[in-house]
Motif scaffolding. Sequence first.
Motif, PDB file in Angstrom:
ATOM      1  N   ILE A 269       1.382  -0.816  -0.231  1.00 34.99           N
ATOM      2  CA  ILE A 269      -0.082   0.185   0.231  1.00 34.99           C
ATOM      3  C   ILE A 269       1.194   1.287   0.139  1.00 34.99           C
ATOM      4  N   TYR A 270       2.022   1.451   0.843  1.00 36.55           N
ATOM      5  CA  TYR A 270       2.534   1.940   0.650  1.00 36.55           C
ATOM      6  C   TYR A 270       4.124   2.596  -0.615  1.00 36.55           C
ATOM      7  N   ARG A 271       3.900   1.037  -1.100  1.00 33.89           N
ATOM      8  CA  ARG A 271       4.994   1.709  -2.592  1.00 33.89           C
ATOM      9  C   ARG A 271       3.790   1.836  -3.445  1.00 33.89           C
ATOM     10  N   GLU A 272       2.931   1.736  -3.416  1.00 36.91           N
ATOM     11  CA  GLU A 272       1.649   2.670  -4.097  1.00 36.91           C
ATOM     12  C   GLU A 272       1.533   4.677  -3.840  1.00 36.91           C
ATOM     13  N   SER A 273       1.232   4.364  -3.164  1.00 34.99           N
ATOM     14  CA  SER A 273       1.454   5.560  -2.577  1.00 34.99           C
ATOM     15  C   SER A 273       2.319   6.411  -2.551  1.00 34.99           C
ATOM     16  N   GLY A 274       3.486   5.243  -2.738  1.00 30.40           N
ATOM     17  CA  GLY A 274       4.765   6.086  -3.323  1.00 30.40           C
ATOM     18  C   GLY A 274       5.460   6.619  -1.547  1.00 30.40           C
ATOM     19  N   GLU A 275       4.579   5.664  -0.341  1.00 31.47           N
ATOM     20  CA  GLU A 275       5.512   6.674   0.804  1.00 31.47           C
ATOM     21  C   GLU A 275       7.243   5.295   0.943  1.00 31.47           C
ATOM     22  N   GLN A 276       7.601   5.820   0.680  1.00 32.72           N
ATOM     23  CA  GLN A 276       9.028   5.014   0.723  1.00 32.72           C
ATOM     24  C   GLN A 276       9.352   4.105   2.003  1.00 32.72           C
ATOM     25  N   SER A 277       8.873   5.146   2.774  1.00 34.71           N
ATOM     26  CA  SER A 277      10.007   5.150   3.713  1.00 34.71           C
ATOM     27  C   SER A 277       9.335   4.102   4.787  1.00 34.71           C
ATOM     28  N   LYS A 278       8.020   4.555   4.279  1.00 32.35           N
ATOM     29  CA  LYS A 278       6.822   3.558   5.493  1.00 32.35           C
ATOM     30  C   LYS A 278       6.860   2.000   5.136  1.00 32.35           C
ATOM     31  N   ARG A 279       7.374   1.856   3.163  1.00 35.14           N
ATOM     32  CA  ARG A 279       7.428   0.605   3.040  1.00 35.14           C
ATOM     33  C   ARG A 279       7.784   0.147   3.674  1.00 35.14           C
ATOM     34  N   ARG A 280       9.003   0.606   3.372  1.00 37.33           N
ATOM     35  CA  ARG A 280      10.546  -0.431   4.278  1.00 37.33           C
ATOM     36  C   ARG A 280      10.527  -0.381   5.480  1.00 37.33           C
ATOM     37  N   PHE A 281       9.388   0.318   6.267  1.00 36.28           N
ATOM     38  CA  PHE A 281       9.164   0.331   7.642  1.00 36.28           C
ATOM     39  C   PHE A 281       8.705  -1.116   8.032  1.00 36.28           C
TER      40      PHE A 281
END
Length: 1010
Positions: A819-831
């Motif tokens: 979800i965070y990848r698709e929303s472009g929130e990479q730091s949250k994705r990596r979290f």
Amino acid sequence: MWLIDRMISETPMNSRINKLILVSLLSFLILSCSQWQEQSRIDVRPTLADIELTVSPQVKTTLVKPSIAMLIKDYRELIALSSEPVIKEQLNYRLAQLLLIENEQAQESGDRLSHQAAGYYDDAINAFNTFLVDYPSSSQREHLLYQLAKAYELQGESELSFQTVTTLTTEFPATRYGQELYFRRGEYLFAANRYRAAARSYQQVITGDINSPFYQTALYMLAWAEFKRENHSQALLHFTHLLDISLPQRATTDIEVAALPVATRRMVQDSLRVMGLIFSDGSANGVAVESGAQALAQHFERVGPRYYEYLNYQHLAMGYLKHKRYRDSAETYGEFVKRYPTHVKSPHFMVSKIETYQRGRFAALANNEKRQFVADYGINGPYWRIWSGQDKTPLMPKLKTYLVEFAEQSYRIAQDKKQQGYSQRSMRGSKNQADVTALYADAARWFLEYQHTFNDSAKMNFLYAESLFASGQYSQAIDAYLTFAYQRDGTKVADTPLNSQNDEALYQTNSKRADAAYAALLAYDKVLQQVSNHTAKVSASQMRTITSDNEAIDWLQAYELSAQQFIDTFADDERSLAVLSLLMHQRFNGERFIVAMDSARQLLNWPHEVAGAQQLDARMIIAHSQFNLQDYQHATASYQQVLSMLKHNDPRLTSITENYAASLFKQAEQHIEAGRLAQGTELFIRVIEQAPTSSVRKLAQFNAAQNLYQLNELARATHYLIDFRQRFTTDKLAKDIETQLISIYVEENKWAEAASEYLMLVNKLNDKTLQQQPLFMAASYFEKAGDIELARLSYRRYAHAYSQPFSRAIEVRFTLSEIYRESGEQSKRRFWLRKLLNLHDNTPEQVTSRSTALAAMSAMVFARDAQAEFDRIKLTLPLRKSLQRKKRSLTNALKAYQKAASYNLAKYTTESTFQMAQIYRQLAQDLLNSSRPSGLDELALAQYEILLEEQAYPFEDKAIAILESNTQLSWQGLYDEWVKQSFATLSELMPGRYNKQETFATTSALDGLY
């Protein structure tokens, strides 16, 4: 001798020749008689009967019976003519006899005596004395002395008679006239008050023949003589002996003294009287005793019992009574009864004793004796069975009188004492109540004995039942009341009622029978209170509490039978309707619903007017019974009818509505159980619509929703479920509403609604464990509905809260990263990728291929990030410092790729290997392309570059080695993009080895080879 007299009298006396002949014949006969008397013990001589006297048939004479005077004259003439001494003696003897007869006749006829006569017997006495003087040795002396004594006695010259008797008994001790002579002697002595001598003479009489006519009188006079001498003991013995021989010899209990011969009767009566006098002095054996009755008893103990003893007791008692000695009289009767309780006269003596006490005004003593009379001689007494009906019959009037007296007296006293207790509070204690109870119990005992003995009075039977009830003997009272009410004992109506005809008739009315039948029901109520251990009145609502007790069940059933009999028998009685109503309720409360409905219908069909409230009550019983019998269809209709009769403000409206709803509910359940789901569901809906405030409305609505779901009426099901949750938020049934709605929403593909229900469920639950599944489902359905934001929030909440189950936790973390990848929130994705890696690496025992792949992917992301970091670091001057940074970054990147490769997934292993080679190659390239220090000459620069090359080539060699290791995987059948790129890169780095072009022969060339 009588024959001689006749012959003389029948012979003509005008002929001297005839007289001489007759004298000769007479002489012959006299001589013959004298000789016979002397020899009678030796032989038997001919008698006149043996002489044949014949009369010539040609001679006819007429005989004329001579008179005594003529005979006396003829005898005198014969004496004058006779010269034979023996004959003359006999003639004188006979003449004396004739003179005695003549004197007796004169006395009997009352002839006038001459002035010179001493008495009627002068001639006989003179003749006897002359004969005795003339013939002192005559064989007739004994007899003549006897006759002389008799003549003196008849003449009234007792002294001369006594002297003659004395002479006779002296000269002839064994005289054949002994008993009479001793009797006469005793009479003289007794009259002369010479009682001892008289007693001896009388004693001589009774030692002789008992059949002597003098025996009885002598015995009587002997007793009197002893009495006169105050020798009471002997007097009693002789009087007793007299009674023994004077009274009937066959023992009997019904001696009729008045029927005895006059003389005997007088002697018996006088004997009893005198014996009574002796006993009354308190002496029988010469020893003083306390009472005449005891003296009498001691006497018969000494002489032995006599069947006539009761006469002695009776005369003694009557003697006392005559002198108003009431106690002594009564005690005399009592003494006999005590000694001979089974004697047929004893009950009569008891009655006499009672009446004597009453005459003496000893009321208490009389009352006690009455009670004893009933106890001994009543039907429950010890002697009742041993007597015949004939013996009992005379007792019955008194027995009846006493029983009635005691029963009514006890009953009346109990009533008075009870009333006194009510009027005086201080006397209403337990002691007063106990006294009243005891009095009623006593009355009941008397009434019962009367009933068993006579059973001829309805009044006595009713009061018997009343007494039993008042004394707390309820079970017996029931029997008595029912027996009276329904005439089970065949009571005989008394010919003469106890009090008055009207009084007895009152108790024979139908109204009184109804009273008894109703009283039996009250007694049943008392018994039911006792067996149910209640002290208060058992109401209809309490009846159920006793139905588990077998004894109570038996009593309750008996009560109901009796109540029904009362209702059926006395329908016109004003209490019948109330009894029917109570019976109806009692049967209902006892869960006997069928008979309860019977009672209710009987009430509705009552022949008299029934109040509306009672009718409503009956209809409610019918409805309730039908409900309990699971006849819900009819119960529903009955409740509807009841509801139509109730006013809007009736307090029962709520409960009846409740029952109506319950009937609908149960009816619905029956339909559903029978497979009629739609019909049952509609009945549930009727509950909701027609009884919305009922307690079953909630369950009805819930069930309706469930059934509608099964019927695939999802919209209606959803409506009722949502309404249910709003109305009954805190109800336990509401906790599953979300689940059911979710099911419906899922079936309708309403993912957002389903997710919202799941989320509501999560928020409602307090248990973290229980929240886990619905939270995950909410996130999933939000995601499925396209609501990424709510899905993200739900997934994030889930991921923060749960690390198990492992697979789901991995997926949730991966989903969040995506979800965070698709929303472009990479730091949250990596979290979340880091969370995924940590979860995977920290639980090696739970890893799966999927978790390994995701972990490898995540590691690869971080490896690429490390490589990108490595690529961003440039080698600048001063080179050493930047190179150190570069190498640290290299190390990190290599570790990252090594980690990705450590998951042993070919896809990430070959890429990691390739990228690690590229990092080394890049480092070598960066060294070669790094900045040159300024100010270097050409040589120094050349040397510097050589040094750089020396530093770079090892890294390039490492890259080649790593790439070659990657290409070697192709030998194992693994040839992917990264292996291919490894070959390509090697062809650049080592073209001589890896960049050779293969030459393939053409087909024509190949054809030439063959």
